[in-house]
Design a protein around this motif. Structure first.
Motif, PDB file in Angstrom:
ATOM      1  N   UNK A 104       0.891  -1.067  -0.012  1.00 38.06           N
ATOM      2  CA  UNK A 104       0.103   0.014   0.075  1.00 38.06           C
ATOM      3  C   UNK A 104       0.919   1.074  -0.036  1.00 38.06           C
ATOM      4  N   UNK A 105       0.478   2.277  -0.879  1.00 38.12           N
ATOM      5  CA  UNK A 105       1.068   3.647  -0.882  1.00 38.12           C
ATOM      6  C   UNK A 105       0.314   4.585  -0.310  1.00 38.12           C
ATOM      7  N   UNK A 106       0.339   4.970   0.808  1.00 39.19           N
ATOM      8  CA  UNK A 106      -0.417   5.967   1.521  1.00 39.19           C
ATOM      9  C   UNK A 106       0.077   7.085   1.214  1.00 39.19           C
ATOM     10  N   UNK A 107      -0.679   8.317   1.360  1.00 40.31           N
ATOM     11  CA  UNK A 107      -0.156   9.586   0.849  1.00 40.31           C
ATOM     12  C   UNK A 107       0.708  10.119   1.983  1.00 40.31           C
ATOM     13  N   UNK A 108       0.698   9.608   2.935  1.00 42.32           N
ATOM     14  CA  UNK A 108       1.718  10.263   4.231  1.00 42.32           C
ATOM     15  C   UNK A 108       1.811   8.910   5.254  1.00 42.32           C
ATOM     16  N   UNK A 109       2.860   9.384   6.094  1.00 35.03           N
ATOM     17  CA  UNK A 109       3.371   8.467   7.085  1.00 35.03           C
ATOM     18  C   UNK A 109       3.404   9.040   8.435  1.00 35.03           C
ATOM     19  N   UNK A 110       3.067   8.785   9.426  1.00 33.59           N
ATOM     20  CA  UNK A 110       3.205   9.577  10.721  1.00 33.59           C
ATOM     21  C   UNK A 110       3.740   8.760  11.930  1.00 33.59           C
ATOM     22  N   UNK A 111       4.343   9.567  12.399  1.00 35.63           N
ATOM     23  CA  UNK A 111       5.138   8.848  13.827  1.00 35.63           C
ATOM     24  C   UNK A 111       4.285   9.576  14.936  1.00 35.63           C
ATOM     25  N   UNK A 112       3.927  11.068  14.834  1.00 34.01           N
ATOM     26  CA  UNK A 112       3.614  11.631  15.920  1.00 34.01           C
ATOM     27  C   UNK A 112       2.176  11.973  15.709  1.00 34.01           C
TER      28      UNK A 112
END
Length: 318
Positions: free
Chosen positions: A33-41
């Motif tokens: 999957x290629x989501x438009x964002x990746x978040x750790x916070x």
């Protein structure tokens, strides 16, 4: 009987080997999957430990300290406005025992001057802003900020209006459908199937069943996010309603069954992000990332930002 076992054992062995191999190499059967964002916070209710929950002040503060996603909940007023609020009933937040759906927007009172932090019992937040905010105002203020919207009620009008706002502000790829209820998620997906979405409670149980039976590597998954409690916070910073979650042995079992690094790695290899919440102490943030989470949800965005900054600096030095 012996001839039956002669065929059964190789079949079971072959299945086990194939399952284990594909668990570690999911790209063979599944496109990542290629989501438009990746978040750790991720800031829970905008960071309800540092400002009054779900206010514009809370959201602005969280963004200023470096959050990468805002988590919020929505309800519909009697006159059709999508308002950001965790609760449908306003008693806890305002002292008024009334439902949002029974009030017009102009009748919604202010938040209390201080609110107890739900996931950090005995701790309270304050702020200069006590006004409820509209979802549209959040979208307008933070057009590029990913937002996780939890829908708590099976209200088609609410779901349709959320979807319409998402489309109006051209943010279908950075707004996430969230709900613990499968019936609600089905309606959300029916109204807008282009938005990424999370595992519901039932789907999460199915995920675990697939993992422990070895079927998971063979099954397609539509969800892009797995979000659930970090078990160690329960009965320490978060005290649940009386029930099975009050039993420490039950929590220990949940932790052993759910915090599986092999499972998390498989999901990450398939492009599915894993968010553990609500981590309001540094030891919980550390435990979440150690378990394999890709992101942490917190009521204290400054605490999480400081943790991430210090650990990035430590990695650079090492």
């Amino acid at each position: 009987m012996s001839s039956f076992m002669y065929y059964l054992l190789p079949a079971v062995g072959g299945y086990t080997i194939a399952s284990l191999y594909l668990l570690k190499n999911p790209h063979i059967l599944h496109k990542k999957k290629q989501t438009a964002f990746h978040c750790t916070h991720i800031s829970h209710r905008g960071g309800s430990g540092e400002r009054i929950e779900s206010t514009m002040e809370a959201f602005t503060h969280a963004v200023d300290v470096g959050t990468e996603m805002l988590e919020l909940d929505c309800h519909l007023t009697q006159d059709g406005h999508v308002i950001v609020s965790h609760d449908e009933n306003l008693l806890r937040q305002t002292g008024l025992d009334a439902n949002i759906s029974d009030l017009n927007l102009e009748e919604i009172p202010l938040y209390k001057e201080q609110l107890e932090v739900t996931f950090y019992t005995g701790r309270y937040s304050t702020g200069s802003d006590r006004k409820f905010v509209l979802l549209e105002e959040v979208f307008r203020k933070f057009p590029k900020m990913p937002v996780n919207i939890e829908v708590k009620e099976l209200n088609i009008d609410l779901i349709e209006k959320i979807s319409a706002l998402v489309k109006t502000y051209d943010r279908e790829d950075i707004t996430v459908w969230a709900s613990v209820e499968t019936s609600i998620m089905k309606e959300c997906r029916k109204v807008n199937s282009t938005m990424p979405y999370m595992f519901t409670e039932t789907r999460g149980m199915q995920l675990l069943l697939l993992y422990y039976t070895g079927l998971l590597p063979f099954i397609a998954l539509g969800e892009s996010f797995l979000q659930y409690y970090l078990p160690q916070i329960i009965n320490r910073t978060y005290i649940p309603e009386p029930g099975i979650l009050r039993n420490r042995w039950a929590i220990c079992l949940i932790e052993k069954l759910t915090l599986r690094k092999a499972l998390f790695q498989h999901l990450k290899d398939r492009g599915i992000q894993i968010h553990l919440f609500v981590c309001n102490e540094e030891r919980d943030i550390e435990a979440a990332f150690a378990a394999g989470a890709t992101g942490v949800m917190t009521d204290y965005p400054t605490l999480l930002a400081d943790y991430l900054r210090s650990h990035r600096q430590a990695k650079k030095i090492s």
